[in-house]
Motif scaffolding. Structure first.
Motif, mmCIF file in Angstrom:
data_model
loop_
_atom_site.group_PDB
_atom_site.id
_atom_site.type_symbol
_atom_site.label_atom_id
_atom_site.label_comp_id
_atom_site.label_asym_id
_atom_site.label_seq_id
_atom_site.Cartn_x
_atom_site.Cartn_y
_atom_site.Cartn_z
ATOM 1 N N ASN A 112 12.906 8.372 9.725
ATOM 2 C CA ASN A 112 11.886 7.637 10.465
ATOM 3 C C ASN A 112 10.908 6.916 9.554
ATOM 4 O O ASN A 112 9.730 6.770 9.887
ATOM 5 C CB ASN A 112 11.144 8.589 11.408
ATOM 6 C CG ASN A 112 11.959 8.941 12.628
ATOM 7 O OD1 ASN A 112 11.996 8.196 13.602
ATOM 8 N ND2 ASN A 112 12.640 10.089 12.588
ATOM 9 N N GLY A 113 11.398 6.445 8.414
ATOM 10 C CA GLY A 113 10.609 5.523 7.616
ATOM 11 C C GLY A 113 9.971 6.053 6.355
ATOM 12 O O GLY A 113 9.369 5.282 5.605
ATOM 13 N N CYS A 114 10.051 7.362 6.086
ATOM 14 C CA CYS A 114 9.453 7.904 4.865
ATOM 15 C C CYS A 114 10.308 7.562 3.649
ATOM 16 O O CYS A 114 11.507 7.844 3.625
ATOM 17 C CB CYS A 114 9.299 9.424 4.973
ATOM 18 S SG CYS A 114 7.846 9.944 5.862
ATOM 19 N N HIS A 115 9.678 7.008 2.636
ATOM 20 C CA HIS A 115 10.380 6.757 1.377
ATOM 21 C C HIS A 115 10.437 8.011 0.515
ATOM 22 O O HIS A 115 11.372 8.195 -0.265
ATOM 23 C CB HIS A 115 9.666 5.645 0.604
ATOM 24 C CG HIS A 115 9.616 4.345 1.333
ATOM 25 N ND1 HIS A 115 8.530 3.965 2.102
ATOM 26 C CD2 HIS A 115 10.517 3.339 1.430
ATOM 27 C CE1 HIS A 115 8.762 2.765 2.624
ATOM 28 N NE2 HIS A 115 9.956 2.370 2.236
ATOM 29 N N HIS A 116 9.425 8.868 0.643
ATOM 30 C CA HIS A 116 9.349 10.114 -0.116
ATOM 31 C C HIS A 116 8.843 11.206 0.828
ATOM 32 O O HIS A 116 8.001 10.953 1.683
ATOM 33 C CB HIS A 116 8.379 9.989 -1.298
ATOM 34 C CG HIS A 116 8.623 8.805 -2.177
ATOM 35 N ND1 HIS A 116 9.523 8.818 -3.220
ATOM 36 C CD2 HIS A 116 8.076 7.557 -2.156
ATOM 37 C CE1 HIS A 116 9.519 7.642 -3.814
ATOM 38 N NE2 HIS A 116 8.646 6.858 -3.186
ATOM 39 N N ASP A 143 0.841 -1.202 0.000
ATOM 40 C CA ASP A 143 0.000 0.000 0.000
ATOM 41 C C ASP A 143 0.876 1.253 0.000
ATOM 42 O O ASP A 143 1.932 1.288 0.641
ATOM 43 C CB ASP A 143 -0.901 0.043 1.233
ATOM 44 C CG ASP A 143 -2.062 -0.919 1.164
ATOM 45 O OD1 ASP A 143 -2.443 -1.301 0.041
ATOM 46 O OD2 ASP A 143 -2.590 -1.285 2.236
ATOM 47 N N ALA A 144 0.417 2.280 -0.688
ATOM 48 C CA ALA A 144 1.026 3.604 -0.589
ATOM 49 C C ALA A 144 0.149 4.456 0.310
ATOM 50 O O ALA A 144 -1.078 4.466 0.157
ATOM 51 C CB ALA A 144 1.158 4.246 -1.963
ATOM 52 N N ILE A 145 0.762 5.155 1.265
ATOM 53 C CA ILE A 145 -0.002 6.001 2.183
ATOM 54 C C ILE A 145 0.640 7.379 2.251
ATOM 55 O O ILE A 145 1.834 7.550 2.004
ATOM 56 C CB ILE A 145 -0.091 5.398 3.599
ATOM 57 C CG1 ILE A 145 1.302 5.333 4.252
ATOM 58 C CG2 ILE A 145 -0.742 4.019 3.556
ATOM 59 C CD1 ILE A 145 1.263 4.995 5.729
ATOM 60 N N LEU A 146 -0.188 8.362 2.607
ATOM 61 C CA LEU A 146 0.275 9.733 2.801
ATOM 62 C C LEU A 146 0.126 10.079 4.279
ATOM 63 O O LEU A 146 -0.929 9.863 4.870
ATOM 64 C CB LEU A 146 -0.554 10.706 1.961
ATOM 65 C CG LEU A 146 -0.242 12.206 2.128
ATOM 66 C CD1 LEU A 146 1.151 12.528 1.617
ATOM 67 C CD2 LEU A 146 -1.291 13.049 1.398
ATOM 68 N N VAL A 147 1.190 10.639 4.861
ATOM 69 C CA VAL A 147 1.175 11.024 6.272
ATOM 70 C C VAL A 147 1.453 12.515 6.368
ATOM 71 O O VAL A 147 2.551 12.976 6.050
ATOM 72 C CB VAL A 147 2.231 10.239 7.077
ATOM 73 C CG1 VAL A 147 2.193 10.670 8.554
ATOM 74 C CG2 VAL A 147 1.994 8.741 6.955
ATOM 75 N N MET A 148 0.450 13.281 6.790
ATOM 76 C CA MET A 148 0.662 14.693 7.063
ATOM 77 C C MET A 148 1.376 14.850 8.406
ATOM 78 O O MET A 148 1.211 14.027 9.300
ATOM 79 C CB MET A 148 -0.679 15.436 7.094
ATOM 80 C CG MET A 148 -1.385 15.501 5.752
ATOM 81 S SD MET A 148 -0.492 16.586 4.610
ATOM 82 C CE MET A 148 -1.574 16.499 3.169
ATOM 83 N N THR A 163 4.532 1.789 1.231
ATOM 84 C CA THR A 163 5.310 2.900 0.684
ATOM 85 C C THR A 163 4.812 4.165 1.371
ATOM 86 O O THR A 163 3.631 4.510 1.257
ATOM 87 C CB THR A 163 5.111 3.023 -0.835
ATOM 88 O OG1 THR A 163 5.616 1.837 -1.461
ATOM 89 C CG2 THR A 163 5.844 4.239 -1.381
ATOM 90 N N VAL A 164 5.701 4.838 2.095
ATOM 91 C CA VAL A 164 5.302 5.936 2.972
ATOM 92 C C VAL A 164 5.711 7.273 2.359
ATOM 93 O O VAL A 164 6.897 7.505 2.100
ATOM 94 C CB VAL A 164 5.929 5.789 4.369
ATOM 95 C CG1 VAL A 164 5.392 6.876 5.299
ATOM 96 C CG2 VAL A 164 5.643 4.406 4.943
ATOM 97 N N ILE A 165 4.726 8.125 2.131
ATOM 98 C CA ILE A 165 4.950 9.477 1.634
ATOM 99 C C ILE A 165 4.642 10.437 2.775
ATOM 100 O O ILE A 165 3.530 10.459 3.290
ATOM 101 C CB ILE A 165 4.050 9.792 0.423
ATOM 102 C CG1 ILE A 165 4.241 8.740 -0.676
ATOM 103 C CG2 ILE A 165 4.336 11.206 -0.110
ATOM 104 C CD1 ILE A 165 3.218 8.837 -1.799
ATOM 105 N N GLY A 166 5.631 11.221 3.180
ATOM 106 C CA GLY A 166 5.461 12.114 4.313
ATOM 107 C C GLY A 166 5.402 13.562 3.886
ATOM 108 O O GLY A 166 6.195 14.022 3.052
ATOM 109 N N CYS A 167 4.466 14.301 4.438
ATOM 110 C CA CYS A 167 4.304 15.718 4.146
ATOM 111 C C CYS A 167 4.838 16.515 5.329
ATOM 112 O O CYS A 167 4.430 16.293 6.476
ATOM 113 C CB CYS A 167 2.830 16.020 3.916
ATOM 114 S SG CYS A 167 2.527 17.469 2.912
ATOM 115 N N VAL A 168 5.761 17.462 5.063
ATOM 116 C CA VAL A 168 6.432 18.209 6.123
ATOM 117 C C VAL A 168 6.570 19.676 5.727
ATOM 118 O O VAL A 168 6.348 20.050 4.577
ATOM 119 C CB VAL A 168 7.833 17.614 6.427
ATOM 120 C CG1 VAL A 168 7.716 16.209 6.990
ATOM 121 C CG2 VAL A 168 8.698 17.605 5.160
#
Length: 324
Positions: free
Chosen positions: A183-187, A141-146, A166-171
């Motif tokens: 801490n685990g974000c691929h993108h 799964d691909a997920i987005l984390v704000m 697959t972890v996409i992090g928004c910063v």
């Protein structure tokens, strides 16, 4: 006398006052817990401002802590004086010691120290229900984390990575992007500089993400919705930028038959069986080394107003502790 941080009205950090409060002996079904470390969370801000109203004033804030049981009232089973314990979602933790029922308490494993426990109970159990209940994440799964560099975000990203997502992090900054990647974000996506949804589409080959976990609220609502795949799940679990209001449910249909949940940890630990299961999952993943709890900053309990200011200004990373 016991020191406690109380509020007598809603407002800014300045309404937090240090006072002397008597504790006394536990009544039937209660224990007295001496705190060694106290967690700071955005829910504390929501309660201080009145977004989440408290029962009355004066009120001691704070929802999680770790420490040791000093005394046990009649009729308490499963806990004894000297037990190391931690808890979350029990209002009143901003103090040196308190009386409380045992319904929210869990005993700590010897391998988890008090500061780590106080930093992870609320945020770690939140990450657990988000990944295993709100949307059960599967490998691939691909997920987005704000807010991927925040307290919940850093735990959520590590745990999701461990599950094979697959972890996409928004910063909000390059420094926070580096922290999220550690801490685990691929993108990572810099939401102040980039079109979040467009970058998500680019990363996922225009497919979108299976789930968007959003603790920011109003400011990131549309970016989260526009990042989802058809029938994707939007989980709104916080309001750092302000609450979402006047939401048009028809948007869920227009943007791909989406699912929306507004959960709270209290629901997922509402009885002893659920609490023990949730806490044990958290203890296991931390003890395995798959998820590391990062304490970004600590403040003396007396400086809680500054801690609130820094949290609201998004100047904190990882978990924040108050030390009695």
């Amino acid at each position: 006398m016991n020191s406690a941080i109380r509020i007598h009205q809603y407002g800014g950090p300045e309404v937090l006052t240090l006072e002397s409060v008597a504790v006394g002996e536990p009544a039937a079904g209660e224990v007295r817990v001496r705190h060694s470390a106290i967690g700071l969370n955005f829910i504390d801000v929501y309660q201080r401002t009145g977004l989440y109203p408290v029962a009355g004033f004066p009120q001691t804030l704070g929802m999680e802590a770790a420490g040791v049981i000093e005394a046990v009232g009649a009729g308490v089973d499963g806990f004894a004086a000297g037990d190391r314990v931690a808890y979350a979602m029990a209002l009143g933790s901003y103090c040196n010691a308190r009386l409380m029922g045992v319904d929210k308490l869990v005993r700590l494993p010897d391998t988890i120290d008090d500061q780590t426990a106080a930093a992870m109970m609320l945020q770690g159990m939140t990450a657990r229900y988000l990944l295993k209940s709100s949307f059960p994440v599967q490998a691939g799964d691909a997920i987005l984390v704000m807010a991927a560099a925040g307290g919940v975000g850093t735990l959520l990203c590590q745990w999701a990575n461990h599950l094979g997502a697959t972890v996409i992090g928004c910063v909000g900054s390059a420094d926070k992007a580096r922290l999220a990647q550690e801490n685990g974000c691929h993108h990572t996506i810099l939401y102040k500089e980039e079109d979040v949804a467009a970058r998500v589409r680019e990363i996922t080959g225009n497919a979108g993400v299976a789930a968007a976990y959003d603790a920011v609220g109003q400011a990131t609502l549309m970016a989260s919705l526009d990042s989802l795949r058809p029938t994707g799940t939007f989980v709104s679990y916080g309001n750092a930028s302000g609450p979402i209001s006047d939401f048009n449910i028809g948007l869920l249909a227009q943007k791909g038959s989406l699912y929306l949940q507004r959960p709270t940890l209290a629901t997922y630990i509402r009885n002893r069986e659920l609490l023990n299961e949730c806490a044990q999952d958290l203890f296991d993943v931390v003890q395995s080394g798959a998820v590391k709890v990062r304490i970004g900053q600590t403040y003396p309990l007396a400086e809680v107003a500054q801690a609130h200011h820094d949290l609201e200004a998004r100047q904190t990373t990882g978990a924040t502790l108050l030390l009695p």
